[in-house]
Design a protein around this motif. Structure first.
Motif, PDB file in Angstrom:
ATOM      1  N   GLN A 117       3.718   7.470  12.110  1.00 37.56           N
ATOM      2  CA  GLN A 117       2.433   6.401  11.658  1.00 37.56           C
ATOM      3  C   GLN A 117       3.444   5.187  11.585  1.00 37.56           C
ATOM      4  O   GLN A 117       4.506   4.901  11.184  1.00 37.56           O
ATOM      5  CB  GLN A 117       1.605   6.560  10.569  1.00 37.56           C
ATOM      6  CG  GLN A 117       0.636   7.579  10.700  1.00 37.56           C
ATOM      7  CD  GLN A 117      -0.117   7.663   9.706  1.00 37.56           C
ATOM      8  OE1 GLN A 117      -0.349   7.106   8.505  1.00 37.56           O
ATOM      9  NE2 GLN A 117      -0.774   8.976   9.368  1.00 37.56           N
TER      10      GLN A 117
ATOM     11  N   GLN B 176       0.844  -1.319  -0.079  1.00 38.47           N
ATOM     12  CA  GLN B 176      -0.067  -0.128  -0.099  1.00 38.47           C
ATOM     13  C   GLN B 176       0.904   1.144  -0.107  1.00 38.47           C
ATOM     14  O   GLN B 176       2.110   1.175   0.706  1.00 38.47           O
ATOM     15  CB  GLN B 176      -0.600  -0.221   1.380  1.00 38.47           C
ATOM     16  CG  GLN B 176      -1.593   1.202   1.841  1.00 38.47           C
ATOM     17  CD  GLN B 176      -1.934   1.112   3.187  1.00 38.47           C
ATOM     18  OE1 GLN B 176      -1.342   0.240   3.975  1.00 38.47           O
ATOM     19  NE2 GLN B 176      -2.962   1.960   3.525  1.00 38.47           N
TER      20      GLN B 176
ATOM     21  N   ILE C 236       4.360   1.605   9.835  1.00 39.21           N
ATOM     22  CA  ILE C 236       4.296   0.505   8.725  1.00 39.21           C
ATOM     23  C   ILE C 236       5.058  -0.593   8.756  1.00 39.21           C
ATOM     24  O   ILE C 236       5.901  -0.651   9.679  1.00 39.21           O
ATOM     25  CB  ILE C 236       4.683   1.464   7.192  1.00 39.21           C
ATOM     26  CG1 ILE C 236       5.963   1.765   7.413  1.00 39.21           C
ATOM     27  CG2 ILE C 236       3.721   2.650   7.086  1.00 39.21           C
ATOM     28  CD1 ILE C 236       6.550   2.146   5.891  1.00 39.21           C
ATOM     29  N   ILE C 237       4.682  -1.550   7.933  1.00 41.61           N
ATOM     30  CA  ILE C 237       5.630  -2.664   7.723  1.00 41.61           C
ATOM     31  C   ILE C 237       6.163  -2.813   6.609  1.00 41.61           C
ATOM     32  O   ILE C 237       5.744  -2.843   5.535  1.00 41.61           O
ATOM     33  CB  ILE C 237       4.590  -3.944   7.978  1.00 41.61           C
ATOM     34  CG1 ILE C 237       3.705  -4.050   9.423  1.00 41.61           C
ATOM     35  CG2 ILE C 237       5.247  -5.370   7.835  1.00 41.61           C
ATOM     36  CD1 ILE C 237       2.634  -5.164   9.461  1.00 41.61           C
TER      37      ILE C 237
HETATM   38  C1  NAG Z   1       0.215  -0.668   7.253  1.00 35.40           C
HETATM   39  O1  NAG Z   1      -0.265  -1.702   7.417  1.00 35.40           O
HETATM   40  C2  NAG Z   1      -0.757  -2.374   8.559  1.00 35.40           C
HETATM   41  C3  NAG Z   1      -1.191  -3.938   8.464  1.00 35.40           C
HETATM   42  O2  NAG Z   1      -2.092  -3.887   7.266  1.00 35.40           O
HETATM   43  C4  NAG Z   1      -1.577  -1.446   9.249  1.00 35.40           C
HETATM   44  O3  NAG Z   1      -1.859  -2.030  10.541  1.00 35.40           O
HETATM   45  C5  NAG Z   1      -1.219   0.021   9.279  1.00 35.40           C
HETATM   46  O4  NAG Z   1      -2.213   0.882  10.057  1.00 35.40           O
HETATM   47  C6  NAG Z   1      -0.614   0.355   8.077  1.00 35.40           C
HETATM   48  N1  NAG Z   1       0.011   1.803   8.081  1.00 35.40           N
HETATM   49  C7  NAG Z   1      -0.374   2.765   7.371  1.00 35.40           C
HETATM   50  C8  NAG Z   1       0.361   3.991   7.916  1.00 35.40           C
HETATM   51  O5  NAG Z   1      -1.469   2.848   6.865  1.00 35.40           O
END
Ligand code: NAG
Ligand code: NAG
Ligand code: NAG
Ligand code: NAG
Ligand code: NAG
Length: 293
Positions: free
Chosen positions: A134, A86, A136-137
């Motif tokens: 925020q 994403q 992220i993975i």
């Molecule tokens: C990134 O992906 C993780 C797992 O789907 C989710 O928990 C997290 O909120 C996401 N981070 C952002 C910044 O959208």
């Protein structure tokens, strides 16, 4: 003095004034102001407005995008065969460069460029003001790239590598700020014993804007010819990229155009005046160690 004499001297002085004015007027027709302006431009005088403006340039906005892996668990346990990502961003930074003049003569100027002198996060131009906090993975790129570097190494080094990294996970869940500026893993210092040239901080922006020595010596002044204004004499005291020495040797043996020789190219901050659309220009691309035209 009779009134006749007075009229005569008035006439004479009027005539002289008229002649002087006419001569000045005619002379002014022969001055090419555009040419004078161009000459002044290529002289690039110290502390001229033109030079001062250039010193604090260029400036602009850098927009960074990150990729968040959304199916790390399903990927690891074999349910998903492909990673799903994403896009996150933009993460915006204001960037201002600095051209610091080290020395200047009438026909050349030497300056140090710092393209990222001021680097400021801009919350309002970013996708969210707290974007840096925020989470992220991301794939553990330190682990993956170290493994790639080690791929052909002798068995015992690989064995040691496995022992060190067995507890490192393939994905990391951290803040965006961490991935951009402070990307380290605990085993990094251990890895440094085995992997050559590893850096201690793999932060993406940390490495992208790490200061590099960028010292240009360029032609200025009327004597060099206005078409040579800001043509590079040397870059970091050399006429080629040291990384490209092998190419330079080969290029000298043939007549082919070689993009690694720097003299006569441009630094991309100034170009000679009166360029036409057809003029060919070479520009030094420090990122890729070559010139572009
Ligand atoms: C990134 O992906 C993780 C797992 O789907 C989710 O928990 C997290 O909120 C996401 N981070 C952002 C910044 O959208
Ligand atoms: C793999 O992980 C996903 C997400 O955690 C889960 O929904 C799924 O049931 C797991 N599959 C197996 C075979 O463990
Ligand atoms: C991000 O987190 C740090 C540390 O927790 C905090 O000091 C900072 O104010 C946070 N920034 C934003 C924009 O939320
Ligand atoms: C890996 O984790 C296990 C269990 O948590 C621990 O016993 C072992 O010492 C760790 N290995 C390394 C190299 O840190
Ligand atoms: C560049 O060359 C000049 C003269 O040859 C020398 O004085 C200067 O120290 C050199 N600079 C660097 C960075 O090597």
């Amino acid at each position: 003095m009779s009134s006749r004499d007075c009229i005569l001297c008035k006439l004479i002085s009027l005539t002289i004034t008229a002649v002087v004015c006419s001569v000045l007027f005619l002379a002014s027709l022969h001055i090419n102001y555009q040419w004078e302006f161009i000459k002044e431009h290529v002289r690039f005088r110290r502390n001229s407005p033109q030079q001062n403006e250039w010193t604090h340039s260029p400036h602009g906005m850098l927009r960074v995008y990150m990729f968040n892996v959304t199916n790390a668990e399903s990927f690891l346990n074999g349910t998903d065969l492909r990673l799903k990502i994403q896009q996150i961003g933009p993460i915006a930074y204001h960037v201002t460069g600095l051209n610091e003049i080290l020395s200047q003569t009438s026909d050349s100027v030497t300056f140090r460029r710092n393209p990222h002198n001021i680097f400021e996060f801009d919350p309002s131009a970013s996708s969210s003001p707290d974007i840096l906090n925020q989470t992220i993975i991301m794939p553990n790129i330190i682990l993956l790239s170290s493994a790639a570097k080690l791929h052909d190494w002798v068995f015992f080094v690989r064995h040691a590598f496995n022992a060190i990294t067995i507890n490192e996970s393939a994905f990391l869940k951290e803040t965006i700020n961490y991935f951009l500026w402070d990307f380290t893993i605990p085993t990094l210092s251990l890895l440094a014993h085995y992997v050559p040239n590893i850096v201690s901080n793999c932060g993406l922006l940390y490495n992208a804007i790490r200061p590099k020595e960028l010292i240009y010596n360029v032609k200025i002044g009327v004597d060099n010819g206005i078409e040579n204004f800001f043509r590079v004499n040397t870059f970091n005291n050399k006429t080629y990229f040291p990384q490209q020495r092998a190419f330079v040797k080969r290029a000298k043996k043939s007549d082919e155009y070689c993009p690694v020789i720097l003299d006569n190219s441009f630094d991309n901050s100034f170009f000679p005046p009166l360029l036409t659309r057809e003029t060919e220009l070479n520009i030094i691309a420090t990122e890729s160690c070559r010139t572009l035209n």
